[in-house]
Write an enzyme that holds these catalytic residues in place. Structure first.
Site, PDB file in Angstrom:
ATOM      1  N   TYR A  63      55.866  11.457 -13.880  1.00  0.00           N
ATOM      2  CA  TYR A  63      54.605  12.182 -13.698  1.00  0.00           C
ATOM      3  C   TYR A  63      54.892  13.564 -13.112  1.00  0.00           C
ATOM      4  CZ  TYR A  63      49.886  13.195 -11.957  1.00  0.00           C
ATOM      5  OH  TYR A  63      48.665  13.786 -11.697  1.00  0.00           O
ATOM      6  N   SER A  79      49.083  19.534 -11.513  1.00  0.00           N
ATOM      7  CA  SER A  79      48.897  18.815 -10.255  1.00  0.00           C
ATOM      8  C   SER A  79      49.691  19.554  -9.184  1.00  0.00           C
ATOM      9  CB  SER A  79      49.448  17.393 -10.403  1.00  0.00           C
ATOM     10  OG  SER A  79      49.584  16.778  -9.136  1.00  0.00           O
TER      11      SER A  79
HETATM   12  N1  LIG Z   1      42.764  12.504  -8.935  1.00  0.00           N
HETATM   13  C1  LIG Z   1      43.713  13.224  -8.450  1.00  0.00           C
HETATM   14  O1  LIG Z   1      43.934  13.200  -7.240  1.00  0.00           O
HETATM   15  C2  LIG Z   1      44.547  14.143  -9.321  1.00  0.00           C
HETATM   16  C3  LIG Z   1      45.399  15.046  -8.667  1.00  0.00           C
HETATM   17  C4  LIG Z   1      46.159  15.927  -9.439  1.00  0.00           C
HETATM   18  C5  LIG Z   1      46.055  15.904 -10.826  1.00  0.00           C
HETATM   19  N2  LIG Z   1      45.236  15.012 -11.433  1.00  0.00           N
HETATM   20  C6  LIG Z   1      45.188  15.037 -12.893  1.00  0.00           C
HETATM   21  O2  LIG Z   1      43.847  15.153 -13.303  1.00  0.00           O
HETATM   22  C7  LIG Z   1      43.701  14.577 -14.608  1.00  0.00           C
HETATM   23  C8  LIG Z   1      42.495  13.647 -14.590  1.00  0.00           C
HETATM   24  O3  LIG Z   1      42.745  12.571 -13.679  1.00  0.00           O
HETATM   25  P1  LIG Z   1      41.596  11.861 -12.837  1.00  0.00           P
HETATM   26  O4  LIG Z   1      42.026  11.865 -11.431  1.00  0.00           O
HETATM   27  O5  LIG Z   1      40.271  12.401 -13.208  1.00  0.00           O
HETATM   28  O6  LIG Z   1      41.773  10.352 -13.341  1.00  0.00           O
HETATM   29  P2  LIG Z   1      40.761   9.344 -14.080  1.00  0.00           P
HETATM   30  O7  LIG Z   1      39.462   9.296 -13.364  1.00  0.00           O
HETATM   31  O8  LIG Z   1      41.551   8.095 -14.244  1.00  0.00           O
HETATM   32  O9  LIG Z   1      40.529  10.028 -15.495  1.00  0.00           O
HETATM   33  C9  LIG Z   1      41.549  10.067 -16.458  1.00  0.00           C
HETATM   34  C10 LIG Z   1      40.958  10.446 -17.817  1.00  0.00           C
HETATM   35  O10 LIG Z   1      42.021  10.512 -18.757  1.00  0.00           O
HETATM   36  C11 LIG Z   1      41.688   9.691 -19.881  1.00  0.00           C
HETATM   37  N3  LIG Z   1      42.915   9.105 -20.410  1.00  0.00           N
HETATM   38  C12 LIG Z   1      43.800   8.302 -19.765  1.00  0.00           C
HETATM   39  N4  LIG Z   1      44.795   7.937 -20.582  1.00  0.00           N
HETATM   40  C13 LIG Z   1      44.540   8.533 -21.779  1.00  0.00           C
HETATM   41  C14 LIG Z   1      45.197   8.551 -23.041  1.00  0.00           C
HETATM   42  N5  LIG Z   1      46.318   7.845 -23.273  1.00  0.00           N
HETATM   43  N6  LIG Z   1      44.657   9.268 -24.037  1.00  0.00           N
HETATM   44  C15 LIG Z   1      43.509   9.966 -23.855  1.00  0.00           C
HETATM   45  N7  LIG Z   1      42.842   9.981 -22.702  1.00  0.00           N
HETATM   46  C16 LIG Z   1      43.351   9.270 -21.662  1.00  0.00           C
HETATM   47  C17 LIG Z   1      40.710   8.646 -19.347  1.00  0.00           C
HETATM   48  O11 LIG Z   1      39.777   8.229 -20.325  1.00  0.00           O
HETATM   49  P3  LIG Z   1      39.883   6.872 -21.203  1.00  0.00           P
HETATM   50  O12 LIG Z   1      40.155   5.751 -20.255  1.00  0.00           O
HETATM   51  O13 LIG Z   1      38.551   6.851 -21.894  1.00  0.00           O
HETATM   52  O14 LIG Z   1      41.016   7.124 -22.147  1.00  0.00           O
HETATM   53  C18 LIG Z   1      39.938   9.447 -18.300  1.00  0.00           C
HETATM   54  O15 LIG Z   1      38.869  10.139 -18.902  1.00  0.00           O
HETATM   55  C19 LIG Z   1      45.026  13.874 -14.911  1.00  0.00           C
HETATM   56  O16 LIG Z   1      45.808  14.685 -15.753  1.00  0.00           O
HETATM   57  C20 LIG Z   1      45.682  13.757 -13.553  1.00  0.00           C
HETATM   58  O17 LIG Z   1      47.076  13.729 -13.642  1.00  0.00           O
HETATM   59  C21 LIG Z   1      44.493  14.125 -10.699  1.00  0.00           C
END
Ligand SMILES: NC(=O)c1ccc[n+]([C@@H]2O[C@H](COP(=O)([O-])OP(=O)(O)OC[C@H]3O[C@@H](n4cnc5c(N)ncnc54)[C@H](OP(=O)(O)O)[C@@H]3O)[C@@H](O)[C@H]2O)c1
Length: 271
Positions: free
Chosen positions: A151, A138
């Site tokens: 985080y 991130s």
């Molecule tokens: N969105 C942003 O702005 C942003 C920015 C920087 C970095 N990120 C990073 O990008 C990645 C994806 O985030 P996102 O924004 O796409 O969020 P999201 O839409 O909430 O997706 C998160 C994914 O992680 C899975 N997950 C959550 N907890 C889990 C666990 N304990 N074990 C296995 N799978 C788990 C969820 O699936 P299930 O519910 O099916 O488990 C879902 O598929 C994360 O690492 C986040 O830190 C996001």
């Protein structure tokens, strides 16, 4: 499409957290490139009916679930050509009242588990001189997120881990990408565990988070950037997001340093 398959011979991918958001966009991009995709998360059935898509149940915070999922991938796919450690969720609370039991859980989910998954497949990738490891960190690794101390720490650790692997694997044929997204419009905020009892500054920050994510770009932008990075075949840190966060911010930090960046961040998040 299909360039990744043609250029590098990639056929299989494991994407954690492919049931939603960024992970789903990464997995679809890889599937559209002609790869068979193993999609691992707690509820992978959300995307189970797609072609070339193999759902696997995985909870990163549960060591037994992690081992079982790795074993299933080994059995069904062997060592995947492309590994995307993407799954994750945050806990939002000022450090003074951060729940103690969430400290090891955040580190397990966001740092230890991705390292363990990589460790499983790394030797075989090196041996066959082919493959890509993408660790979804991130921009928080460079720009701390207020009330997201664990985080931020875990993401900085993951970026450090990726950069170390880049050193070890130089010239090996294995590509390592430290992917640092800015804010994207996903389910991330809905999944964040916001602890009750926060102070007034935490509420202001939370409101700001919601505004920022709501207006963030769509995950397909990150998937396009990842595709371009994979096609280059080179290891490195890749930032993705809107121009201000992904391009201007990192450049300004290099020029003006951490002190000024902290002042800007305090204003940006209204602390
Ligand atoms: N969105 C942003 O702005 C942003 C920015 C920087 C970095 N990120 C990073 O990008 C990645 C994806 O985030 P996102 O924004 O796409 O969020 P999201 O839409 O909430 O997706 C998160 C994914 O992680 C899975 N997950 C959550 N907890 C889990 C666990 N304990 N074990 C296995 N799978 C788990 C969820 O699936 P299930 O519910 O099916 O488990 C879902 O598929 C994360 O690492 C986040 O830190 C996001």
């Amino acid at each position: 499409m299909g360039a990744l398959k043609d250029k590098f011979g990639y056929r299989t991918a494991l994407v954690t957290g492919a049931s939603s958001g960024l992970g789903r966009a990464f997995a679809r991009m890889l599937r559209d490139e002609g790869l068979e995709v193993w999609s691992a998360s707690r509820q992978p059935e959300a995307s189970a009916r797609e072609e070339k898509w193999h759902p696997i149940v995985l909870d990163l915070t549960e060591p037994e679930s992690l081992l079982a999922a790795i074993e299933q991938v080994r059995r069904e796919a062997g060592t995947p050509d492309v590994l995307v450690n993407n799954a994750g969720a945050g806990v939002f609370a000022g450090f003074a009242h951060f729940p103690p039991h969430e400290i090891p859980r955040q580190l397990q989910m966001l740092l230890t588990a991705p390292i363990q998954i990589t460790h499983t497949f790394w030797p075989e990738m090196l041996a066959r001189k082919r493959g890509a490891v993408v660790n979804v960190s991130s921009l928080a690794a460079e720009f701390p997120l207020p009330a997201m101390s664990l985080y931020t720490a875990a993401k900085a650790g993951l970026s450090g881990f990726s950069r170390e692997l880049m050193l070890e694997s130089a010239g090996s044929g294995v590509q390592v990408i430290d992917l640092q997204p800015g804010d994207f419009k996903t389910n991330f905020n809905r999944a964040v565990q916001k602890q009750p009892g926060g102070e007034a500054w935490e509420e202001r920050v939370w409101t700001r988070f919601e505004e920022i994510l709501e207006h963030g770009p769509l995950p397909t932008l990150a998937a396009d950037d990842l595709r371009q990075a994979l096609l280059k075949g080179k290891s490195g840190t890749v930032t993705t997001g809107d121009f201000f966060q992904a391009k201007f911010g990192p450049l300004a930090q290099r020029i003006f340093g951490h002190g000024l960046t902290r002042q800007v961040l305090r204003k940006y998040f209204r602390i």
